[in-house]
Design a protein around this motif. Structure first.
Motif, PDB file in Angstrom:
ATOM      1  N   LEU A  64       0.818  -1.213   0.000  1.00 31.58           N
ATOM      2  CA  LEU A  64       0.000   0.000   0.000  1.00 31.58           C
ATOM      3  C   LEU A  64       0.852   1.264   0.000  1.00 31.58           C
ATOM      4  N   GLU A  65       1.910   1.267   0.801  1.00 29.41           N
ATOM      5  CA  GLU A  65       2.740   2.473   0.899  1.00 29.41           C
ATOM      6  C   GLU A  65       3.474   2.764  -0.403  1.00 29.41           C
ATOM      7  N   ARG A  66       4.016   1.729  -1.042  1.00 27.01           N
ATOM      8  CA  ARG A  66       4.659   1.978  -2.324  1.00 27.01           C
ATOM      9  C   ARG A  66       3.626   2.404  -3.364  1.00 27.01           C
ATOM     10  N   THR A  67       2.432   1.812  -3.310  1.00 25.97           N
ATOM     11  CA  THR A  67       1.376   2.185  -4.243  1.00 25.97           C
ATOM     12  C   THR A  67       1.070   3.676  -4.146  1.00 25.97           C
ATOM     13  N   ILE A  68       1.009   4.189  -2.918  1.00 32.64           N
ATOM     14  CA  ILE A  68       0.721   5.609  -2.723  1.00 32.64           C
ATOM     15  C   ILE A  68       1.835   6.477  -3.301  1.00 32.64           C
ATOM     16  N   ILE A  69       3.077   6.139  -3.006  1.00 28.81           N
ATOM     17  CA  ILE A  69       4.195   6.953  -3.498  1.00 28.81           C
ATOM     18  C   ILE A  69       4.305   6.844  -5.018  1.00 28.81           C
ATOM     19  N   ASP A  70       4.130   5.653  -5.570  1.00 27.37           N
ATOM     20  CA  ASP A  70       4.124   5.509  -7.030  1.00 27.37           C
ATOM     21  C   ASP A  70       3.046   6.391  -7.653  1.00 27.37           C
ATOM     22  N   SER A  71       1.878   6.426  -7.024  1.00 26.85           N
ATOM     23  CA  SER A  71       0.745   7.174  -7.564  1.00 26.85           C
ATOM     24  C   SER A  71       0.974   8.684  -7.478  1.00 26.85           C
ATOM     25  N   VAL A  72       1.578   9.137  -6.380  1.00 25.05           N
ATOM     26  CA  VAL A  72       1.923  10.554  -6.262  1.00 25.05           C
ATOM     27  C   VAL A  72       2.939  10.926  -7.337  1.00 25.05           C
ATOM     28  N   ASN A  73       3.861  10.025  -7.618  1.00 23.01           N
ATOM     29  CA  ASN A  73       4.879  10.271  -8.629  1.00 23.01           C
ATOM     30  C   ASN A  73       4.303  10.253 -10.038  1.00 23.01           C
ATOM     31  N   ASP A  74       3.329   9.387 -10.286  1.00 21.11           N
ATOM     32  CA  ASP A  74       2.748   9.220 -11.627  1.00 21.11           C
ATOM     33  C   ASP A  74       1.247   9.475 -11.558  1.00 21.11           C
ATOM     34  N   LEU A  75       0.853  10.714 -11.443  1.00 24.74           N
ATOM     35  CA  LEU A  75      -0.564  11.039 -11.289  1.00 24.74           C
ATOM     36  C   LEU A  75      -1.406  10.568 -12.467  1.00 24.74           C
TER      37      LEU A  75
END
Length: 254
Positions: A136-147
């Motif tokens: 979940l945490e990597r998913t959030i950071i990946d998503s912030v990086n790739d909106l």
């Protein structure tokens, strides 16, 4: 139908799996041709097949399992990962698949499977159902990086509203692995508005703030053509109308 039940148990399989079952390459080729013709299996893409439930003629595994089978080290990420966890605001028909081995985007079963080049090599977990997914945490950071792979800022905010808790140590670990100033800025700005619901400490945001230099960035591409304002703490140009986009539950973003 000698091999149908074993293929049902496999769910998603390759020609190699059928060769192992039958013990002969020619026999495997014959089984695949015959089962495709009779509708026992479907071709997902070259050398990847899925068993079909004969009651409803639908694949016996879902898009998450299929995506995890596309290559040896394929896993779902971004919005698809949030859908899998049950934290997505909308269901997308794009399935985001990260893999070291590249593949061409393709369609199957009404979904488009899209290749994503992985930025990190950690934070992937395999679930009991066979799905490989970013935590979940990597998913959030990946998503912030790739909106663009989360459906834009509005969708990200609505997804974050649903999430009850995150491990801030993991968030910081992934931010440091990315090692991008802009990502610390964006994560700090966005997550600060979910500080209470995600149970994030002041120390998390202090750490993010220490990683920021003097340069000013835009929160996302194209914002220079919208009504925007400057956020002093995070040195970001952000949309002035964000509170209108998310009408309730996330607080003031200006």
């Amino acid at each position: 139908m000698k091999y149908y039940k074993p293929l049902l148990r496999e769910g998603c399989f390759t020609r190699y799996n059928v060769v192992k079952m039958s013990g002969n390459q020619n026999t495997a080729s014959s089984i695949i041709r015959n089962y495709l013709k009779k509708g026992y299996i479907q071709s997902v893409k070259r050398n990847l097949y899925v068993a079909v439930n004969l009651i409803d003629d639908e694949p016996v595994v879902n898009r998450y399992v299929i995506a995890s089978s596309l290559t040896d080290r394929a896993y779902i990420s971004h919005h698809t990962a949030l859908e899998y966890y049950g934290y997505a605001n909308q269901v997308f028909y794009d399935v985001y698949v990260s893999s070291e081995k590249r593949f061409h985007d393709f369609e199957f079963g009404g979904f488009t499977y899209r290749y994503v080049m992985p930025r990190l090599d950690i934070g992937v977990v395999k679930k009991p159902d066979g799905v490989k997914v970013t935590d979940l945490e990597r998913t959030i950071i990946d998503s912030v990086n790739d909106l663009e792979r989360i459906g834009g800022l509005e969708e990200l905010l609505r997804c974050l509203e649903i999430i009850p808790y995150v491990d801030e140590a993991k968030l910081l670990m992934y931010l440091k692995c990315y090692n991008k100033q802009i990502l610390f800025q964006k994560a700090g700005y966005i997550l600060e508005h979910f500080k209470d619901s995600l149970k994030l400490s002041d120390d998390f945001f202090k750490t993010c703030a220490t990683m920021i230099a003097k340069s000013v960035r835009y929160l996302y591409r194209g914002l220079d053509k919208e009504n925007a304002t400057y956020n002093k703490r995070w040195r970001l140009i952000v949309p002035t109308s964000l509170i209108a986009i998310i009408s309730e539950g996330v607080g003031e973003f200006a």
